[in-house]
Design a protein around this motif. Structure first.
Motif, PDB file in Angstrom:
ATOM      1  N   TYR A 190      -9.862   4.693  -4.565  1.00 15.01           N
ATOM      2  CA  TYR A 190      -9.316   3.483  -3.773  1.00 15.01           C
ATOM      3  C   TYR A 190     -10.198   2.809  -3.416  1.00 15.01           C
ATOM      4  O   TYR A 190     -10.108   1.501  -3.318  1.00 15.01           O
TER       5      TYR A 190
ATOM      6  N   ARG B 284       1.961   9.140  -4.331  1.00 13.23           N
ATOM      7  CA  ARG B 284       1.282  10.324  -4.322  1.00 13.23           C
ATOM      8  C   ARG B 284       1.641  11.505  -3.727  1.00 13.23           C
ATOM      9  O   ARG B 284       1.506  12.578  -3.996  1.00 13.23           O
TER      10      ARG B 284
ATOM     11  N   VAL C   9      -7.173   5.298   4.460  1.00 13.93           N
ATOM     12  CA  VAL C   9      -6.250   4.969   3.509  1.00 13.93           C
ATOM     13  C   VAL C   9      -6.553   5.850   2.233  1.00 13.93           C
ATOM     14  O   VAL C   9      -5.726   6.161   1.530  1.00 13.93           O
TER      15      VAL C   9
ATOM     16  N   VAL D  57       0.813  -1.147   0.083  1.00 10.75           N
ATOM     17  CA  VAL D  57      -0.117   0.041  -0.118  1.00 10.75           C
ATOM     18  C   VAL D  57       0.922   1.400  -0.001  1.00 10.75           C
ATOM     19  O   VAL D  57       0.675   2.313  -0.621  1.00 10.75           O
TER      20      VAL D  57
ATOM     21  N   SER E  22       3.648   1.648  -1.675  1.00  9.92           N
ATOM     22  CA  SER E  22       4.033   2.316  -3.047  1.00  9.92           C
ATOM     23  C   SER E  22       2.782   3.116  -3.540  1.00  9.92           C
ATOM     24  O   SER E  22       3.307   3.750  -4.182  1.00  9.92           O
ATOM     25  N   LEU E  23       1.732   2.794  -3.328  1.00 13.91           N
ATOM     26  CA  LEU E  23       0.375   3.688  -3.509  1.00 13.91           C
ATOM     27  C   LEU E  23       0.614   4.985  -3.043  1.00 13.91           C
ATOM     28  O   LEU E  23       0.365   5.911  -3.617  1.00 13.91           O
ATOM     29  N   VAL E  24       0.660   4.956  -1.769  1.00 15.61           N
ATOM     30  CA  VAL E  24       0.683   6.366  -0.842  1.00 15.61           C
ATOM     31  C   VAL E  24       1.836   7.175  -1.257  1.00 15.61           C
ATOM     32  O   VAL E  24       1.541   8.417  -1.553  1.00 15.61           O
TER      33      VAL E  24
ATOM     34  N   VAL F 156       1.571  -4.053  -8.540  1.00 11.76           N
ATOM     35  CA  VAL F 156       2.556  -3.475  -7.687  1.00 11.76           C
ATOM     36  C   VAL F 156       3.483  -4.661  -7.237  1.00 11.76           C
ATOM     37  O   VAL F 156       4.667  -4.130  -6.810  1.00 11.76           O
TER      38      VAL F 156
ATOM     39  N   PHE G 243      -5.497  -5.660  -1.353  1.00 10.50           N
ATOM     40  CA  PHE G 243      -5.248  -3.949  -1.309  1.00 10.50           C
ATOM     41  C   PHE G 243      -4.710  -2.950  -2.344  1.00 10.50           C
ATOM     42  O   PHE G 243      -4.600  -1.819  -2.407  1.00 10.50           O
ATOM     43  N   TYR G 244      -4.122  -3.957  -3.415  1.00  7.97           N
ATOM     44  CA  TYR G 244      -3.519  -3.049  -4.465  1.00  7.97           C
ATOM     45  C   TYR G 244      -3.553  -3.741  -5.713  1.00  7.97           C
ATOM     46  O   TYR G 244      -3.905  -5.141  -5.593  1.00  7.97           O
TER      47      TYR G 244
ATOM     48  N   TYR H 235       5.456   6.061   4.109  1.00  7.30           N
ATOM     49  CA  TYR H 235       4.272   5.350   4.750  1.00  7.30           C
ATOM     50  C   TYR H 235       4.444   4.071   5.679  1.00  7.30           C
ATOM     51  O   TYR H 235       4.001   3.879   6.550  1.00  7.30           O
TER      52      TYR H 235
ATOM     53  N   LEU I 232      -4.926   8.857   1.500  1.00  8.30           N
ATOM     54  CA  LEU I 232      -3.642   8.940   1.605  1.00  8.30           C
ATOM     55  C   LEU I 232      -3.284   8.293   0.157  1.00  8.30           C
ATOM     56  O   LEU I 232      -2.347   8.681  -0.458  1.00  8.30           O
ATOM     57  N   VAL I 233      -4.046   7.352  -0.316  1.00 14.29           N
ATOM     58  CA  VAL I 233      -3.710   6.687  -1.759  1.00 14.29           C
ATOM     59  C   VAL I 233      -4.310   7.564  -2.875  1.00 14.29           C
ATOM     60  O   VAL I 233      -3.460   7.704  -3.883  1.00 14.29           O
ATOM     61  N   GLY I 234      -5.532   8.063  -2.724  1.00 13.44           N
ATOM     62  CA  GLY I 234      -6.003   8.633  -3.902  1.00 13.44           C
ATOM     63  C   GLY I 234      -6.786   7.608  -4.858  1.00 13.44           C
ATOM     64  O   GLY I 234      -7.239   6.911  -4.576  1.00 13.44           O
ATOM     65  N   ASP I 235      -6.362   7.793  -5.940  1.00 10.11           N
ATOM     66  CA  ASP I 235      -6.606   6.892  -7.380  1.00 10.11           C
ATOM     67  C   ASP I 235      -5.903   5.764  -7.692  1.00 10.11           C
ATOM     68  O   ASP I 235      -4.524   5.707  -7.423  1.00 10.11           O
TER      69      ASP I 235
END
Lengths: 315, 279, 266
Positions: free
Chosen positions: C70, B72, C54, B65, B67-69, C205, C200-201, B82, C57-60
């Motif tokens: 997300y 951005r 979350v 997760v 890596s996604l946070v 990833v 979760f992703y 994160y 924090l992550v957005g799209d």
């Protein structure tokens, strides 16, 4: 129904059960007749429970023939069990359900109609004197009540044959008598019972016919009376001697004079048709017991005569 | 004169003293020893829980997760990445989870299914010794787990302060703030029906909402107010501050809150244990 | 063909009587209704944590050229995970106690029920509660605007399939466990699947080799299926997802039935 099946509830020939190299049941033959109360008497580990489990179709036999109602337990397990009532050694009640629910759920396992179960439940609670506890949880019930509930549960399907494995083991004397009383009434109503026990008084009270088992084998069979007559004298004298006495030597004195004697860890038994005479004879050879008891011979003595051990000691 | 087997001669009046060689340490230590002996047969399962699961969580949540946070970078997190934000939170949460699991079923089992606690109070041990002994035992286990977790954090490169050596102690305190009240409550229960509810309504919401995965400031105000009462939030704040080097005076407040939970839990435990064991 | 007909075709030797086992379990949990109700709450907590926390924090998230919020991306995977978790918990924890301590099964075997009937009953029951939760959760997803396609109607049967597959697996595993400590292994496996099944992703990833491994996870197939149905991105790959879950159901339930037979008929 099938007449052949009803005429012989259970027939076994050369029945054998092994666990690895251990022979729990070793080549036994027996037949149970309709309407009789048939007993397996023997110490713990004699193979009684294993035999019962095979009759109950929950333990595949290793060798030999076994039919229940003329059917093969391996092939027709469900059909046979639909006509059996089983009271296992451990109560195995459903502690997550209350008394009434235990009977209801169990009845459903037999595909019985709901209305039929409800009717039978009231009758059986009455019969086992549990009506007042019908809506109570199972856990706090006394040992005797749990056992009676287990018996009620086993009768929910109006079985043609009831299997009872050590029905009163672990109960206090009063609770035992109550259970015996119920089983006796069941017997009077013509039910066919098979029970295992290591209590000789239980076997004498309830069984029309019994087999004596030891180490997986049947050592003799017959009615309680016949077995006693065959293997024992009319009476038995029990002598308790002081802790310092050499029991074997004392027994030797008695044996030399032609008496039939057994030495147990804590006492000496003298078998005689006239107990009083035997006791005064022992007095004559100089034995001074701390206590002496003259009693009738029992199945316990039969077992001792057949195996050289007591039922309790052998377990 | 031979020594009688299995009993001593009844002492004459005035000579009632404990036999030599007993009770040289506080009694609760005996309880810790008792748990230690039992633990020898069951450490295998807890090794999985203590050693492997934190690493897996760090990999999946921190790096996956993360890596996604981080790509951005919308919100400024303490520690920057994160992973660095989540790691101390996961350490605190792990202590909470094992403390909760160990406090419910085993405690009820000791009076309901195994009945070992009744055997223990048949000796000179008192209910309060059982309370303290169990918590002391948990503290030892939690400390071992927390030290290991701290080493993992160092390997993942998220440690930013020498104060991190205090982080395991903070986590242990956080664990006890759960185990003390929960063990006390479990002792008052007749069956385990409500245990899963504790996990769902107390443990899981704290895990998900009180600052492990995102700052509590993001919560709506009423939820935030609940979250900051939760012992887990205090534990996380403490652990995060010590790991990332952002600790300050407010951490004394967090310590005080957690200590209060532990003391209250033990006092409550003394009550429920006594009621159950001396009915 | 009715339900027991379908079951009998999949698992040889089962009769209609498994339904009595389901009824027995239902009767025993009526007193624990509070636990049942609060269980429905669980996936919402995850959703709240992701939606409020979350996702900010992550957005799209970009998947195959499309962009999703997300929360929208994760919610279907939560549906699949909840179905899995509910089924495993029910099938393993509850059954383990019954198998090792309570003698409920021994009294069942004294009736016309067979061990196979008992195993099937437990599998069916274990996913009933999960199905209830999945339904509630799916409805909530509709209300929260997390559903993008009519294909989502099929997400419910998909969740049931996930539930059945994992109850069967849980039941098969539980028959070989000996102590409560062994149960930790189940919890561990559950966590491994939950964390590493692209829940979760997106799968992308992961590094390439791990992507291959992740596709061995049955939960990956469950989550992928639910996600494609809810987002309307259905394709041929979903047939593989279904096949994996169906295969797992058949193999594991037959295994469980066989193990029950050898445990209860000694």
């Amino acid at each position: 129904m099938d007449d052949a099946g009803l005429s012989v509830p259970v027939a076994a020939r050369g029945l054998t059960k092994t666990f690895g190299s251990f022979r729990a049941v070793d080549d036994v033959d027996f037949q149970v007749q309709p309407g009789e109360a048939f007993g397996f008497l023997g110490p713990n580990g004699a193979g009684k429970s294993s035999t019962m489990r095979m009759i109950g179709c929950v333990s595949p036999r290793t060798a030999g023939d076994l039919t229940v109602f003329g059917l093969d337990p391996t092939r027709d397990g469900s059909t046979i069990r639909a006509r059996l009532g089983v009271v296992p050694q451990e109560d195995a009640l459903d502690v997550e359900l209350n008394v009434r629910e235990n009977l209801y759920v169990y009845g459903r396992f037999f595909d019985l109609k709901r209305s039929e179960i409800r009717r039978r439940t009231e009758e059986l609670l009455e019969f086992t004197q549990l009506t007042e506890r019908a809506d109570d949880r199972v856990e706090p019930l006394s040992g005797g009540m749990k056992r009676r509930l287990t018996i009620a549960r086993a009768l929910i399907n109006q079985p043609d044959l009831v299997l009872l494995d050590e029905p009163t083991t672990g109960l206090d004397p009063q609770a035992r008598h109550l259970v015996w009383d119920r089983l006796y009434r069941l017997k009077q109503q013509g039910a066919t019972l098979i029970l295992t026990t290591h209590y000789m008084d239980e076997a004498e009270q309830l069984c029309d016919r019994l087999v004596v088992m030891d180490n997986g084998r049947i050592v003799d069979d017959g009615s309680p009376r016949a077995l006693i007559d065959r293997h024992c004298t009319k009476e038995v004298v029990e002598l308790r001697l002081a802790a310092t006495t050499d029991l074997e030597r004392s027994a030797g004195h008695l044996r030399r004079d032609g008496l039939e004697v057994e030495v147990l860890p804590d006492r000496i038994l003298i078998y005689a048709d006239d107990g009083e005479a035997a006791l005064s004879f022992a007095d004559g050879v100089g034995l001074r017991p701390e206590s002496a008891l003259i009693r009738r011979s029992t199945l316990e003595d039969v077992f001792l005569a057949l195996t050289g051990r007591t039922l309790v000691e052998a377990g | 004169m031979t020594t009688p087997i299995g009993h001593r001669r009844y002492p004459s009046v005035g000579s009632v003293q404990p036999p030599a060689g007993t009770w040289t340490t506080p009694r609760f230590v005996r309880v810790v020893e008792y748990h230690l002996v039992g633990y020898r047969r069951m450490w295998r399962g807890s090794i999985v829980r203590i050693v492997i699961s934190p690493i897996l969580y760090l990999l999946s949540m921190g790096i996956g997760v993360g890596s996604l946070v981080d790509q951005r970078g919308a919100v400024d997190l303490a520690g920057g990445s994160y992973l660095a934000f989540v790691a101390p939170g996961l350490m605190a949460a792990a202590a909470m989870q094992s403390a909760s699991a160990a406090s419910l079923y085993p405690v009820l089992a000791s009076v309901k299914w195994l009945r070992t606690a009744y055997g223990q109070v048949g000796t000179p041990l008192r209910p309060v010794d059982l309370v303290v002994g169990l918590q002391a035992w948990f503290a030892i286990l939690a400390l071992a787990a927390a030290i290991f977790f701290t080493l993992v954090l160092a390997v993942f490169g998220v440690v930013a302060s020498p104060l991190v050596v205090l982080a395991p102690l903070a986590t242990v305190l956080g664990g006890l703030s759960f185990s003390a009240p929960l063990a006390a409550w479990a002792m008052s229960q007749q069956d385990d029906h409500k245990f899963s509810v504790v996990f769902r309504l107390i443990v899981l919401p704290m895990f998900l909402l009180s600052g492990v995965f995102f700052p509590v400031e993001q919560l709506p105000a009423p939820l935030e107010a609940v979250a900051v009462v939760a012992p887990l939030w205090h534990t996380i704040e403490l652990t995060r501050g010590l790991t990332l080097g952002t600790a300050g005076m407010s951490d004394f407040f967090h310590v005080a809150v957690l200590v209060a939970y532990v003391i209250a839990g033990c006092l409550y435990g003394k009550r429920t244990y006594t009621r159950r064991l001396y009915p | 063909m009715n339900a027991s007909g379908v079951v009998a075709a999949l698992i040889p030797g089962s009769s209609h009587r498994w339904a009595h086992v389901v009824a027995r379990n239902y009767a025993s949990t009526r007193s624990a209704w509070f636990a049942t109700v609060t269980g429905a709450f669980e996936p919402f907590l995850f959703l709240a944590s992701i939606g409020i926390g979350v996702s900010v924090l992550v957005g799209d998230v970009d998947v195959d050229g499309r962009t999703y919020d997300y929360t929208t991306f994760v919610a279907p995977a939560m549906l699949a995970s909840a179905a899995m978790n509910g089924a495993i918990t029910e099938a393993s924890f509850n059954t383990f106690g019954k198998l090792r301590w309570h003698r409920i099964y021994h009294s069942m075997t004294a009736t016309p029920l067979t061990p196979t009937d008992i195993a099937v009953g437990e599998i069916v029951y274990a996913q009933l509660r999960g199905t209830l939760y999945s339904t509630i959760f799916l409805l909530a997803m509709v209300v929260l605007g997390l559903v993008e396609s009519w294909w989502a109607v099929l997400a419910l049967p998909a969740a049931v399939l996930i539930g059945v597959a994992f109850s069967a697996a849980g039941l098969a595993v539980v028959t070989v466990l000996r102590t409560w400590q062994d149960i930790d292994l189940i919890v561990f496996g559950q966590m491994l699947l939950f964390l590493f099944s692209a829940t979760f992703y997106p799968l992308s990833v992961y590094p390439e080799p791990i992507q291959m491994v992740a596709q061995l996870s049955p939960l990956f197939h469950g989550a992928n299926l639910c996600r494609d149905l809810v987002l309307g991105t259905v394709g041929w790959y979903n047939l593989i997802n279904v096949a994996v879950l169906l295969g797992m159901t058949v193999v594991c339930s037959r295994l469980a039935a066989r193990r029950f037979t050898s445990l209860l008929y000694k």
